[in-house]
Every structure is written in structure tokens, then in C-alpha cells.
Motif scaffolding. Structure first.
Motif, PDB file in Angstrom:
ATOM      1  N   ASP A  87       0.862  -1.185   0.000  1.00 16.30           N
ATOM      2  CA  ASP A  87       0.000   0.000   0.000  1.00 16.30           C
ATOM      3  C   ASP A  87       0.894   1.229   0.000  1.00 16.30           C
ATOM      4  OD1 ASP A  87      -2.402  -1.425   0.038  1.00 16.30           O
ATOM      5  OD2 ASP A  87      -2.366  -1.574   2.229  1.00 16.30           O
ATOM      6  N   GLN A  88       0.767   2.052  -1.020  1.00 16.60           N
ATOM      7  CA  GLN A  88       1.600   3.241  -1.162  1.00 16.60           C
ATOM      8  C   GLN A  88       1.005   4.384  -0.344  1.00 16.60           C
ATOM      9  OE1 GLN A  88       4.061   5.063  -4.732  1.00 16.60           O
ATOM     10  NE2 GLN A  88       1.953   4.790  -5.280  1.00 16.60           N
ATOM     11  N   ASN A  89       1.840   5.076   0.404  1.00 23.16           N
ATOM     12  CA  ASN A  89       1.402   6.226   1.186  1.00 23.16           C
ATOM     13  C   ASN A  89       1.353   7.473   0.317  1.00 23.16           C
ATOM     14  OD1 ASN A  89       1.072   4.886   3.646  1.00 23.16           O
ATOM     15  ND2 ASN A  89       3.260   4.998   4.069  1.00 23.16           N
ATOM     16  N   PRO A  90       0.579   8.466   0.742  1.00 23.79           N
ATOM     17  CA  PRO A  90       0.496   9.711  -0.026  1.00 23.79           C
ATOM     18  C   PRO A  90       1.844  10.427  -0.082  1.00 23.79           C
ATOM     19  CG  PRO A  90      -1.255   9.598   1.626  1.00 23.79           C
ATOM     20  CD  PRO A  90      -0.314   8.462   1.897  1.00 23.79           C
ATOM     21  N   VAL A  91       1.971  11.316  -1.052  1.00 20.54           N
ATOM     22  CA  VAL A  91       3.170  12.139  -1.190  1.00 20.54           C
ATOM     23  C   VAL A  91       3.404  12.865   0.131  1.00 20.54           C
ATOM     24  CG1 VAL A  91       4.095  14.196  -2.348  1.00 20.54           C
ATOM     25  CG2 VAL A  91       2.988  12.400  -3.676  1.00 20.54           C
ATOM     26  N   GLY A  92       4.666  12.901   0.563  1.00 19.53           N
ATOM     27  CA  GLY A  92       5.038  13.550   1.807  1.00 19.53           C
ATOM     28  C   GLY A  92       5.122  12.611   2.992  1.00 19.53           C
ATOM     29  N   MET A  93       4.656  11.377   2.807  1.00 19.67           N
ATOM     30  CA  MET A  93       4.730  10.386   3.883  1.00 19.67           C
ATOM     31  C   MET A  93       5.683   9.273   3.470  1.00 19.67           C
ATOM     32  SD  MET A  93       0.745  10.030   5.051  1.00 19.67           S
ATOM     33  CE  MET A  93       1.175   8.833   6.293  1.00 19.67           C
ATOM     34  N   ALA A  94       6.377   8.698   4.459  1.00 24.27           N
ATOM     35  CA  ALA A  94       7.296   7.592   4.180  1.00 24.27           C
ATOM     36  C   ALA A  94       6.519   6.383   3.667  1.00 24.27           C
ATOM     37  CB  ALA A  94       8.063   7.225   5.444  1.00 24.27           C
ATOM     38  N   GLN A  95       7.157   5.643   2.798  1.00 23.98           N
ATOM     39  CA  GLN A  95       6.548   4.429   2.250  1.00 23.98           C
ATOM     40  C   GLN A  95       6.802   3.250   3.180  1.00 23.98           C
ATOM     41  OE1 GLN A  95       4.547   4.915   0.202  1.00 23.98           O
ATOM     42  NE2 GLN A  95       5.197   5.920  -1.641  1.00 23.98           N
TER      43      GLN A  95
ATOM     44  N   THR B 193      18.026   9.576  -0.304  1.00 23.99           N
ATOM     45  CA  THR B 193      17.886   9.959   1.102  1.00 23.99           C
ATOM     46  C   THR B 193      16.488  10.550   1.328  1.00 23.99           C
ATOM     47  OG1 THR B 193      18.665  12.230   0.813  1.00 23.99           O
ATOM     48  CG2 THR B 193      20.356  10.544   1.272  1.00 23.99           C
ATOM     49  N   PRO B 194      16.042  10.592   2.580  1.00 23.42           N
ATOM     50  CA  PRO B 194      14.730  11.208   2.852  1.00 23.42           C
ATOM     51  C   PRO B 194      14.642  12.667   2.398  1.00 23.42           C
ATOM     52  CG  PRO B 194      15.399   9.877   4.716  1.00 23.42           C
ATOM     53  CD  PRO B 194      16.587   9.932   3.779  1.00 23.42           C
ATOM     54  N   ASP B 195      15.726  13.430   2.533  1.00 25.07           N
ATOM     55  CA  ASP B 195      15.715  14.820   2.068  1.00 25.07           C
ATOM     56  C   ASP B 195      15.541  14.899   0.556  1.00 25.07           C
ATOM     57  OD1 ASP B 195      15.992  15.798   4.635  1.00 25.07           O
ATOM     58  OD2 ASP B 195      18.172  15.987   4.495  1.00 25.07           O
ATOM     59  N   VAL B 196      16.178  13.985  -0.146  1.00 26.07           N
ATOM     60  CA  VAL B 196      16.037  13.945  -1.607  1.00 26.07           C
ATOM     61  C   VAL B 196      14.597  13.594  -1.982  1.00 26.07           C
ATOM     62  CG1 VAL B 196      16.713  12.649  -3.673  1.00 26.07           C
ATOM     63  CG2 VAL B 196      18.462  13.526  -2.117  1.00 26.07           C
ATOM     64  N   VAL B 197      13.989  12.676  -1.249  1.00 21.26           N
ATOM     65  CA  VAL B 197      12.589  12.315  -1.510  1.00 21.26           C
ATOM     66  C   VAL B 197      11.710  13.561  -1.398  1.00 21.26           C
ATOM     67  CG1 VAL B 197      10.589  11.028  -0.656  1.00 21.26           C
ATOM     68  CG2 VAL B 197      12.811   9.910  -0.796  1.00 21.26           C
ATOM     69  N   LEU B 198      11.934  14.380  -0.358  1.00 21.88           N
ATOM     70  CA  LEU B 198      11.144  15.606  -0.192  1.00 21.88           C
ATOM     71  C   LEU B 198      11.299  16.526  -1.403  1.00 21.88           C
ATOM     72  CD1 LEU B 198      11.805  16.400   3.586  1.00 21.88           C
ATOM     73  CD2 LEU B 198       9.694  15.514   2.555  1.00 21.88           C
ATOM     74  N   ASP B 199      12.533  16.703  -1.874  1.00 20.00           N
ATOM     75  CA  ASP B 199      12.766  17.547  -3.053  1.00 20.00           C
ATOM     76  C   ASP B 199      12.084  16.964  -4.283  1.00 20.00           C
ATOM     77  OD1 ASP B 199      14.238  19.403  -1.621  1.00 20.00           O
ATOM     78  OD2 ASP B 199      16.162  18.489  -2.113  1.00 20.00           O
ATOM     79  N   TRP B 200      12.202  15.656  -4.478  1.00 23.61           N
ATOM     80  CA  TRP B 200      11.627  15.004  -5.658  1.00 23.61           C
ATOM     81  C   TRP B 200      10.100  15.097  -5.632  1.00 23.61           C
ATOM     82  CZ3 TRP B 200       9.057  10.162  -6.719  1.00 23.61           C
ATOM     83  CH2 TRP B 200       9.080   9.801  -8.071  1.00 23.61           C
ATOM     84  N   GLU B 201       9.527  14.915  -4.453  1.00 24.86           N
ATOM     85  CA  GLU B 201       8.066  14.909  -4.345  1.00 24.86           C
ATOM     86  C   GLU B 201       7.448  16.301  -4.378  1.00 24.86           C
ATOM     87  OE1 GLU B 201       7.087  12.493  -0.923  1.00 24.86           O
ATOM     88  OE2 GLU B 201       7.187  10.659  -2.141  1.00 24.86           O
ATOM     89  N   ARG B 202       8.248  17.351  -4.279  1.00 27.30           N
ATOM     90  CA  ARG B 202       7.697  18.707  -4.380  1.00 27.30           C
ATOM     91  C   ARG B 202       7.064  18.943  -5.740  1.00 27.30           C
ATOM     92  NH1 ARG B 202      12.407  20.592  -1.239  1.00 27.30           N
ATOM     93  NH2 ARG B 202      11.554  20.977   0.837  1.00 27.30           N
ATOM     94  N   ASP B 203       7.618  18.288  -6.768  1.00 23.45           N
ATOM     95  CA  ASP B 203       7.051  18.424  -8.111  1.00 23.45           C
ATOM     96  C   ASP B 203       7.427  17.190  -8.936  1.00 23.45           C
ATOM     97  OD1 ASP B 203       5.965  19.198 -10.520  1.00 23.45           O
ATOM     98  OD2 ASP B 203       6.952  21.153 -10.569  1.00 23.45           O
ATOM     99  N   ILE B 204       6.763  16.100  -8.656  1.00 26.45           N
ATOM    100  CA  ILE B 204       7.075  14.839  -9.335  1.00 26.45           C
ATOM    101  C   ILE B 204       6.949  14.972 -10.859  1.00 26.45           C
ATOM    102  CG2 ILE B 204       6.363  12.433  -9.649  1.00 26.45           C
ATOM    103  CD1 ILE B 204       5.726  12.390  -6.626  1.00 26.45           C
ATOM    104  N   PRO B 205       5.862  15.553 -11.394  1.00 22.93           N
ATOM    105  CA  PRO B 205       5.770  15.639 -12.861  1.00 22.93           C
ATOM    106  C   PRO B 205       6.945  16.390 -13.504  1.00 22.93           C
ATOM    107  CG  PRO B 205       3.628  16.061 -11.868  1.00 22.93           C
ATOM    108  CD  PRO B 205       4.630  16.025 -10.747  1.00 22.93           C
ATOM    109  N   ALA B 206       7.339  17.515 -12.933  1.00 24.28           N
ATOM    110  CA  ALA B 206       8.460  18.280 -13.503  1.00 24.28           C
ATOM    111  C   ALA B 206       9.767  17.500 -13.357  1.00 24.28           C
ATOM    112  CB  ALA B 206       8.580  19.644 -12.832  1.00 24.28           C
TER     113      ALA B 206
END
Length: 175
Positions: free
Chosen positions: A47-55, A129-142
Motif C-alpha cells: 500500500d503506497q502512502n500519499p506524497v510527503g509520507m514515508a513508504q 535519502t529522505p531529504d532527496v525524496v522531499l525535493d523530488w516529491e515537491r514536483d514529481i511531474p516536472a
């Protein structure tokens, strides 16, 4: 005119199909396995968690249930998952040959942590890293637009085999 359109379509399809191989083989770390020995099919059952939450944590594969694809050994938690993978490996293999999706968006190949994952439009993406995930998830489409464009021009050599920060694989290294 129809032949011309068909020729353009065939050429575009060939380009798309060859771009994934252009940047090199599947990333393999010190474990000797793709995705540090985690079961790539199992991600699609979590089950995938929403953007901004750990998987949820990735599911470790077993050294006795493996398959070869894209120059690497993939490990699976069950024979059923191995069979699903063998039926269509490209569906389950991580994008960018297992390199960090945000790293590719920024123009380089870096290792990825198999516990930092997200499935977008039926494709598995990993980050480092978790910080990279935050950056990536700020704008996944872009970021996906940038990473897709960058991927075809990256050096075909694999990323560094150095350790992933704060990550230890539960799968023993291959001998």
C-alpha cells in the motif's frame, strides 16, 4: 503521407525503446544484487502512502530465488514474484536502471535506497535519502520530465558503488 507518418512513428518508437539501455546497465551495489536484493515485484503489492509520507519498508528478496535482467541479478521473496517478473521484467524493474530518480533529474547517476520508493503511473522510482525524496516529491511531474530528458544523455557507466547513506541491506552479499 501515410508512409511518412508511419516511418516517423516507427523511428520515434525505436528511440523510446532504446533510451533505457543507452545510460548503462542496472545499478548493482556491494550486495551484488539489483535494488540491494529487494523484491521489485513486491513494491507493486504494498500500500503506497500519499506524497510527503514515508513508504512501507521494501520486502527483501531471497538469495535462492533470483532472475537475471539488464545485466544484474534480481532477488525475490517468492517463486510467484519471480514468475511475475520473468513474464514482464520491464514492468517491475526500477526506472533509470535503479539509480536515484531525483539524481537523474539533476543530471547525474547516484545510488538509490530501496526503502525510498514511489510508484508513479505504474513505474517504480527510487531515491537516495529522505531529504532527496522531499525535493523530488515537491514536483514529481516536472522532475520526471527532467529525468526522462537527462537519462538519454547520461554517461553509460554505472553510479558509484559506494554505500548508500544510513542504509544496510538485509540481503547478504553474493559470493
Amino acid at each position: 503521407m501515410t508512409r511518412f507518418v508511419l516511418a516517423i512513428s516507427v523511428a520515434a518508437t525505436a528511440l523510446i525503446l532504446t533510451t533505457s539501455a543507452f545510460a548503462g546497465p542496472q545499478y548493482v551495489d556491494r550486495t551484488g544484487y539489483a535494488v540491494s536484493g529487494y523484491d521489485v515485484v513486491a513494491y507493486f503489492d504494498l500500500d503506497q502512502n500519499p506524497v510527503g509520507m514515508a513508504q512501507p519498508a521494501a520486502i527483501p528478496g531471497r538469495a535462492d530465488i533470483t532472475a537475471e535482467y539488464n545485466g544484474a541479478t534480481f532477488a525475490f521473496s517468492s517463486k510467484a514474484n519471480r514468475a511475475r517478473f520473468l513474464a514482464d521484467p520491464a514492468t517491475f524493474a526500477p526506472q533509470y536502471d535503479g539509480h536515484c530518480a531525483y539524481g537523474v533529474a539533476k543530471g547525474s547517476k547516484v545510488p538509490a535506497n530501496p526503502n525510498l520508493w514511489r510508484i508513479v503511473d505504474g513505474k517504480l522510482y527510487l531515491n537516495i535519502t529522505p531529504d532527496v525524496v522531499l525535493d523530488w516529491e515537491r514536483d514529481i511531474p516536472a522532475n520526471l520530465t527532467r529525468s526522462t530528458a537527462n537519462w538519454v544523455s547520461l554517461d553509460p557507466k554505472p553510479a558509484s558503488r559506494r554505500g548508500i547513506p544510513k542504509f544496510k541491506s538485509p540481503v547478504p552479499e553474493k559470493n
